[in-house]
Design an enzyme around this catalytic site. Sequence first.
Site, PDB file in Angstrom:
ATOM      1  N   TYR A  91       0.840  -1.199   0.000  1.00 41.82           N
ATOM      2  CA  TYR A  91       0.000   0.000   0.000  1.00 41.82           C
ATOM      3  C   TYR A  91       0.878   1.253   0.000  1.00 41.82           C
ATOM      4  O   TYR A  91       2.089   1.179   0.193  1.00 41.82           O
ATOM      5  CB  TYR A  91      -0.909   0.007   1.232  1.00 41.82           C
ATOM      6  CG  TYR A  91      -0.165  -0.245   2.515  1.00 41.82           C
ATOM      7  CD1 TYR A  91       0.479   0.781   3.200  1.00 41.82           C
ATOM      8  CD2 TYR A  91      -0.082  -1.542   3.045  1.00 41.82           C
ATOM      9  CE1 TYR A  91       1.191   0.536   4.358  1.00 41.82           C
ATOM     10  CE2 TYR A  91       0.621  -1.785   4.203  1.00 41.82           C
ATOM     11  CZ  TYR A  91       1.249  -0.753   4.850  1.00 41.82           C
ATOM     12  OH  TYR A  91       1.960  -1.000   6.003  1.00 41.82           O
ATOM     13  N   GLU A 110      21.191  -8.579  28.047  1.00 46.99           N
ATOM     14  CA  GLU A 110      22.131  -7.510  28.381  1.00 46.99           C
ATOM     15  C   GLU A 110      23.499  -7.754  27.761  1.00 46.99           C
ATOM     16  O   GLU A 110      23.982  -8.895  27.713  1.00 46.99           O
ATOM     17  CB  GLU A 110      22.280  -7.411  29.901  1.00 46.99           C
ATOM     18  CG  GLU A 110      23.165  -6.263  30.346  1.00 46.99           C
ATOM     19  CD  GLU A 110      23.840  -6.518  31.697  1.00 46.99           C
ATOM     20  OE1 GLU A 110      24.336  -5.549  32.301  1.00 46.99           O
ATOM     21  OE2 GLU A 110      23.878  -7.689  32.121  1.00 46.99           O
ATOM     22  N   THR A 134       5.238   1.958  11.558  1.00 48.88           N
ATOM     23  CA  THR A 134       5.709   1.039  12.587  1.00 48.88           C
ATOM     24  C   THR A 134       7.149   0.567  12.410  1.00 48.88           C
ATOM     25  O   THR A 134       7.786   0.143  13.379  1.00 48.88           O
ATOM     26  CB  THR A 134       4.803  -0.210  12.652  1.00 48.88           C
ATOM     27  OG1 THR A 134       4.815  -0.871  11.383  1.00 48.88           O
ATOM     28  CG2 THR A 134       3.379   0.182  13.024  1.00 48.88           C
ATOM     29  N   LYS A 136       9.391  -3.492  17.828  1.00 50.71           N
ATOM     30  CA  LYS A 136       8.594  -4.244  16.870  1.00 50.71           C
ATOM     31  C   LYS A 136       9.166  -5.647  16.770  1.00 50.71           C
ATOM     32  O   LYS A 136      10.334  -5.821  16.439  1.00 50.71           O
ATOM     33  CB  LYS A 136       8.601  -3.548  15.513  1.00 50.71           C
ATOM     34  CG  LYS A 136       7.658  -4.178  14.497  1.00 50.71           C
ATOM     35  CD  LYS A 136       7.598  -3.363  13.201  1.00 50.71           C
ATOM     36  CE  LYS A 136       6.576  -3.967  12.242  1.00 50.71           C
ATOM     37  NZ  LYS A 136       6.443  -3.178  10.992  1.00 50.71           N
TER      38      LYS A 136
END
Length: 377
Positions: A77, A332, A144, A217
């Site tokens: 899109y 970490e 996003t 995300k």
Amino acid sequence: MGLQVRFLAVAALATISQASPLLLSRDDSSSNITYAFTNPNGLNFTQMNPSLPNVTIFATGGTIAGSADDNTATTGYQAGALGIQTLIDAVPEMLDVANVAGVQIANVGSPDVSSSILLEMAHRLNKVVCDDPSMAGAVVTHGTDTLEETAFFLDATVTCGKPIVIVGAMRPATAISADGPYNLLQSVTVAGSKEAKNRGALVVMNDRIASAYYVSKTNANTMDTFRAVEMGYLGAIVSNMPYFFYPPVLPTGKTAVDVTNVTSIPRVDILYSYQDMTNDTLFDAVENGAKGVVIAGSGAGSVNSAFSSAIAELITEESIPIVRSTRTGNGEVPYSESGDISSGFLNPAKSRILLGLLLSKGKGFEDIREAFGKVAV
């Protein structure tokens, strides 16, 4: 059909009008947009209900403003096809929870959101939201793909305590069951909530409230993509009512950066670690203008022996800050005494944002090590 007409029949946001407490029609009689009030910062509100909080929506484009000819299309899109006023008028329910003004900062896919756009947003948010006692908070609509980077940037640079909510969508506005309208309604609700204050920037999507500091995300396609896997969510939204699991608290080791006088962010590159990784990528990055480098290392930030030697050489001879992060997505990179800088719990994208901000303030190597060290055990 009605929703499509509501999306597409609304014109772009009008130019600044004269301030007035009365309901004023736009000069353009062909449009049905009216503005009830224009505040001293030039923000146009479509209503001014004194019983509701004032929220400004800063639009940058992305999927939430996306459009496609096929209403089943969730890829391919055009991102950023719709303007801010179109988005606002598609969700009239938000006027039941806030007085809303819209500002079009950009209208692009999130990979094209640049450091100059981020600085403009931070400067304007600090002026028209933080410095205005009548404003409750703000919403930033965003694609996003790089939303977590913008969210982390705003979390570090807009620190007045008012809710700054970053929101996106995984389906374009023209798709069946588009998630953007409800995400937008929920984000405006959270931005106007007193309970959302003093929590840093927030990401609101898919009925969840997350801290911008850690959320990422995690899936390229699904609507539940934004998660902070180890740290969890701050709260949830049920029937458009925010519920926070904990009182306001800021992440351990968070660094706030005043960008009032910052006009540009130095270049910082990210290099991905892999077997047979060669040193030339690191030297090329610096020779082409990178003022700092983040390594998306394997495991807890590891690279091969030759590349590790190249890192040490650049640190010793050029004083280039090089941050070791991890490509794994969680965990970490512990504090190191060896000379390079460990990212702690920050992923490569967030490490790049923080390193760029610190360099923009003229911070030296040891100051940068200290800032990242606060996010490590």
